[in-house]
Design a protein around this motif. Structure first.
Motif, mmCIF file in Angstrom:
data_model
loop_
_atom_site.group_PDB
_atom_site.id
_atom_site.type_symbol
_atom_site.label_atom_id
_atom_site.label_comp_id
_atom_site.label_asym_id
_atom_site.label_seq_id
_atom_site.Cartn_x
_atom_site.Cartn_y
_atom_site.Cartn_z
ATOM 1 N N LEU A 163 67.400 15.593 44.369
ATOM 2 C CA LEU A 163 66.060 16.137 44.194
ATOM 3 C C LEU A 163 66.026 17.644 44.452
ATOM 4 O O LEU A 163 65.249 18.364 43.827
ATOM 5 N N GLY A 164 66.876 18.131 45.366
ATOM 6 C CA GLY A 164 66.964 19.575 45.558
ATOM 7 C C GLY A 164 67.470 20.248 44.294
ATOM 8 O O GLY A 164 66.954 21.289 43.860
ATOM 9 N N PHE A 165 68.489 19.640 43.679
ATOM 10 C CA PHE A 165 69.014 20.162 42.418
ATOM 11 C C PHE A 165 67.945 20.108 41.337
ATOM 12 O O PHE A 165 67.791 21.055 40.546
ATOM 13 N N ALA A 166 67.182 19.007 41.285
ATOM 14 C CA ALA A 166 66.121 18.882 40.277
ATOM 15 C C ALA A 166 65.055 19.951 40.496
ATOM 16 O O ALA A 166 64.551 20.539 39.534
ATOM 17 N N GLY A 167 64.717 20.215 41.751
ATOM 18 C CA GLY A 167 63.735 21.266 42.037
ATOM 19 C C GLY A 167 64.243 22.628 41.601
ATOM 20 O O GLY A 167 63.513 23.419 40.977
ATOM 21 N N TRP A 168 65.525 22.885 41.893
ATOM 22 C CA TRP A 168 66.107 24.162 41.489
ATOM 23 C C TRP A 168 66.100 24.296 39.969
ATOM 24 O O TRP A 168 65.761 25.337 39.416
ATOM 25 N N MET A 169 66.452 23.207 39.286
ATOM 26 C CA MET A 169 66.463 23.229 37.827
ATOM 27 C C MET A 169 65.068 23.494 37.264
ATOM 28 O O MET A 169 64.913 24.206 36.271
ATOM 29 N N SER A 170 64.044 22.926 37.900
ATOM 30 C CA SER A 170 62.699 23.152 37.373
ATOM 31 C C SER A 170 62.283 24.602 37.582
ATOM 32 O O SER A 170 61.562 25.169 36.762
ATOM 33 N N ALA A 171 62.775 25.242 38.665
ATOM 34 C CA ALA A 171 62.508 26.684 38.830
ATOM 35 C C ALA A 171 63.195 27.483 37.737
ATOM 36 O O ALA A 171 62.613 28.419 37.161
ATOM 37 N N LEU A 172 64.450 27.110 37.407
ATOM 38 C CA LEU A 172 65.167 27.803 36.334
ATOM 39 C C LEU A 172 64.472 27.585 34.992
ATOM 40 O O LEU A 172 64.385 28.489 34.162
ATOM 41 N N LEU A 173 63.942 26.364 34.813
ATOM 42 C CA LEU A 173 63.228 26.060 33.572
ATOM 43 C C LEU A 173 61.959 26.885 33.481
ATOM 44 O O LEU A 173 61.594 27.382 32.406
ATOM 45 N N ASP A 174 61.275 27.062 34.612
ATOM 46 C CA ASP A 174 60.076 27.887 34.629
ATOM 47 C C ASP A 174 60.428 29.326 34.242
ATOM 48 O O ASP A 174 59.699 29.980 33.485
ATOM 49 N N ASN A 175 61.567 29.826 34.769
ATOM 50 C CA ASN A 175 62.032 31.156 34.367
ATOM 51 C C ASN A 175 62.248 31.231 32.866
ATOM 52 O O ASN A 175 61.845 32.190 32.208
ATOM 53 N N ALA A 176 62.889 30.218 32.315
ATOM 54 C CA ALA A 176 63.205 30.231 30.886
ATOM 55 C C ALA A 176 61.934 30.232 30.056
ATOM 56 O O ALA A 176 61.803 30.997 29.092
ATOM 57 N N PHE A 177 60.967 29.415 30.424
ATOM 58 C CA PHE A 177 59.733 29.330 29.638
ATOM 59 C C PHE A 177 58.912 30.607 29.717
ATOM 60 O O PHE A 177 58.170 30.921 28.793
ATOM 61 N N ASN A 178 59.020 31.325 30.826
ATOM 62 C CA ASN A 178 58.256 32.562 30.964
ATOM 63 C C ASN A 178 59.068 33.780 30.593
ATOM 64 O O ASN A 178 58.704 34.902 30.963
ATOM 65 N N GLN A 179 60.170 33.554 29.907
ATOM 66 C CA GLN A 179 60.988 34.637 29.362
ATOM 67 C C GLN A 179 61.427 35.599 30.448
ATOM 68 O O GLN A 179 61.344 36.818 30.289
ATOM 69 N N ARG A 180 61.864 35.038 31.576
ATOM 70 C CA ARG A 180 62.454 35.840 32.650
ATOM 71 C C ARG A 180 63.940 35.540 32.677
ATOM 72 O O ARG A 180 64.379 34.523 32.136
#
Lengths: 96, 80
Positions: A24-41
């Motif tokens: 779940l820690g990995f999943a949380g980290w991945m969702s942060a990375l996904l948020d970065n990707a969607f917001n073009q960061r």
């Protein structure tokens, strides 16, 4: 309904690094990375505070979920063993 | 969600939304500025993470102590 009954504290607690925490820690980290990707960061380099927060949240939730899962498994095991103990005639080793 | 929509629009699959008169979405009004850090948000995020880890480690230590206390008190005679 209680999330973790008191008798669950009689079970050995899982180590801090366990499958719930890691996954779940990995999943949380991945969702942060996904948020970065969607917001073009920049995916890895941006929003470190967000990555840390999401991963920490995942670890926290994962630990408690794993404790509850282990409690459920232990409860089923106990009921199974109690049944076997109370009905020995059904569990005799076959002689024939 | 709006950023994903922006990305899809860049690929030419979705047309741009009409002018502000027709839309009531708040996402059209606000423009995120990623160049200047939102220090309050950063501080809150790190503070919350630190609090979460402190809670988790404290809970784990309490669990270990409680388990050992019960194991000493119970001195299991017959387990299945």
């Amino acid at each position: 309904m209680v999330f973790l009954p008191d008798e669950s504290r009689s079970l050995p607690p899982p180590p801090l690094l366990n499958k719930g925490t890691v996954w779940l820690g990995f999943a949380g980290w991945m969702s942060a990375l996904l948020d970065n990707a969607f917001n073009q960061r920049p995916v890895l380099g941006a929003g470190i505070h967000r990555q840390v927060l999401f991963a920490s949240l995942g670890c926290f939730v994962g630990y408690h979920l794993l404790k509850r899962a282990e409690y459920k498994y232990a409860k089923v095991d106990r009921e199974l063993c109690d049944y076997i103990r109370h009905h020995p005639e059904d569990f005799r080793p076959s002689t024939g | 969600m709006a950023a994903g929509l922006r990305a899809v629009r860049r690929w030419g699959l979705v047309v741009a939304p009409p002018s502000l008169a027709f839309t009531r979405s708040a996402f059209v009004v606000k423009k995120a500025n990623n160049a200047q850090p939102n220090w309050l948000g950063v501080g809150l995020a790190f503070g919350t993470s630190a609090a979460l880890w402190a809670l988790l480690i404290k809970q784990h230590n309490e669990d270990v102590t409680e388990y050992e206390r019960r194991a000493r008190a119970h001195k299991c005679r017959q387990c299945s």
